[in-house]
Design a protein around this motif. Structure first.
Motif, PDB file in Angstrom:
ATOM      1  N   VAL A   7      39.179  33.992  30.551  1.00 26.61           N
ATOM      2  CA  VAL A   7      40.396  34.662  31.647  1.00 26.61           C
ATOM      3  C   VAL A   7      39.452  36.016  32.120  1.00 26.61           C
ATOM      4  N   LEU A   8      39.513  35.984  33.493  1.00 25.97           N
ATOM      5  CA  LEU A   8      38.578  37.412  33.887  1.00 25.97           C
ATOM      6  C   LEU A   8      39.655  37.810  35.019  1.00 25.97           C
ATOM      7  N   TYR A   9      40.009  39.221  34.814  1.00 25.30           N
ATOM      8  CA  TYR A   9      40.824  39.996  35.669  1.00 25.30           C
ATOM      9  C   TYR A   9      39.923  40.963  36.360  1.00 25.30           C
ATOM     10  N   LEU A  10      40.301  41.146  37.614  1.00 28.22           N
ATOM     11  CA  LEU A  10      39.328  41.728  38.604  1.00 28.22           C
ATOM     12  C   LEU A  10      40.361  42.899  39.382  1.00 28.22           C
ATOM     13  N   HIS A  11      40.392  44.069  39.153  1.00 24.48           N
ATOM     14  CA  HIS A  11      40.980  45.194  39.742  1.00 24.48           C
ATOM     15  C   HIS A  11      40.959  45.367  40.927  1.00 24.48           C
ATOM     16  N   GLY A  12      41.710  46.315  41.681  1.00 22.54           N
ATOM     17  CA  GLY A  12      41.502  46.513  43.197  1.00 22.54           C
ATOM     18  C   GLY A  12      40.823  47.722  43.637  1.00 22.54           C
ATOM     19  N   PHE A  13      40.607  47.961  44.904  1.00 15.22           N
ATOM     20  CA  PHE A  13      39.833  49.245  45.427  1.00 15.22           C
ATOM     21  C   PHE A  13      40.515  50.478  44.774  1.00 15.22           C
ATOM     22  N   ARG A  14      39.574  51.505  44.220  1.00 16.57           N
ATOM     23  CA  ARG A  14      39.848  52.659  43.513  1.00 16.57           C
ATOM     24  C   ARG A  14      40.639  52.444  42.151  1.00 16.57           C
ATOM     25  N   GLY A  70      43.131  38.208  40.267  1.00 16.55           N
ATOM     26  CA  GLY A  70      42.512  39.346  41.105  1.00 16.55           C
ATOM     27  C   GLY A  70      43.740  40.123  41.749  1.00 16.55           C
ATOM     28  N   SER A  71      43.574  41.305  41.802  1.00 12.10           N
ATOM     29  CA  SER A  71      44.613  42.194  42.647  1.00 12.10           C
ATOM     30  C   SER A  71      43.902  43.021  43.716  1.00 12.10           C
ATOM     31  N   SER A  72      44.690  42.857  44.699  1.00 14.82           N
ATOM     32  CA  SER A  72      44.184  43.765  46.043  1.00 14.82           C
ATOM     33  C   SER A  72      42.677  43.187  46.330  1.00 14.82           C
TER      34      SER A  72
END
Length: 210
Positions: A7-14, A70-72
């Motif tokens: 499982v890979l989680y990718l955060h958003g800008f800033r 992925g978020s945002s």
């Protein structure tokens, strides 16, 4: 038992791996799916560097047993990765046109979870974002898109909040009209009530508690 092994989680800008959603999911997977590989990297400001980092992290992962969340802006990257890997993807208030929207954010910005940390968004990053666009509904950027993507609706879900104060929920819904959607009435861009909706998302992911 879940078939997910990676499982890979990718955060958003800033944002960062210290975001509330990232921390909640880190704890959940550690408790309920401890044998799965969990990866939540700090992404560079450069979209090109982010794509390279993501690719290197997952290049040897089993496509049919992996999930990207992925978020945002991370949802934008997750869409790109799902196009490359043909893997399951969960998108949380995903950015639709970040090259357009982030053109207003050229310069230095503090990271939300630690204002002492900053990122610098370079003007060159706009073209880097354009190069990562995928899928239908983006004909005005097709000359720069690296992949054309029509995902299996069973393999992708978009969680979209009508109360998002940063992104237009109607634009998100239209962009991902061909996949499963969970529309939240209200909430906000950061999905501060994400834990409330997580049980429904588990059903999509076919995650069995242990």
């Amino acid at each position: 038992m879940s078939s997910l092994t990676h499982v890979l989680y990718l955060h958003g800008f800033r944002s960062s791996p210290l975001s509330a959603k990232a921390q909640f999911l880190t704890a959940w997977f550690e408790k309920h799916l401890p044998d799965a590989v969990w990866c939540c990297p700090q992404l560079p400001a450069s979209p090109q560097e982010s794509a390279a980092l993501i690719h290197n992290l997952v290049k040897d992962w089993p496509k049919n047993k992996m999930l990207v969340i992925g978020s945002s802006l991370g949802g934008f990257y997750a869409t790109w990765l799902a196009a490359q890997m043909r893997c399951k993807a969960l998108l949380l208030n995903p950015a639709v046109h970040p090259a357009r929207d982030l053109a207003n954010y050229i310069g230095e910005h503090p990271v939300w979870q630690n204002p002492e940390d900053t990122i610098f968004f370079n003007p060159d990053y706009i073209d880097e974002l354009k190069a990562l666009y995928v899928g239908e509904g983006l004909a005005w950027l097709n000359d720069k898109a690296s992949v054309t993507f029509t995902p299996d609706a069973k393999e992708m879900m978009a969680v979209i909040a009508t109360g998002d104060e940063v992104l237009d929920w109607r634009e998100m819904s239209a962009r991902y009209a061909h996949v499963q959607q969970h529309i939240i009435q209200g909430s906000n861009h950061g999905l501060s009530d994400f834990e409330v909706h997580w049980p429904m998302v588990q059903t999509f992911l076919t995650l069995d508690l242990i």
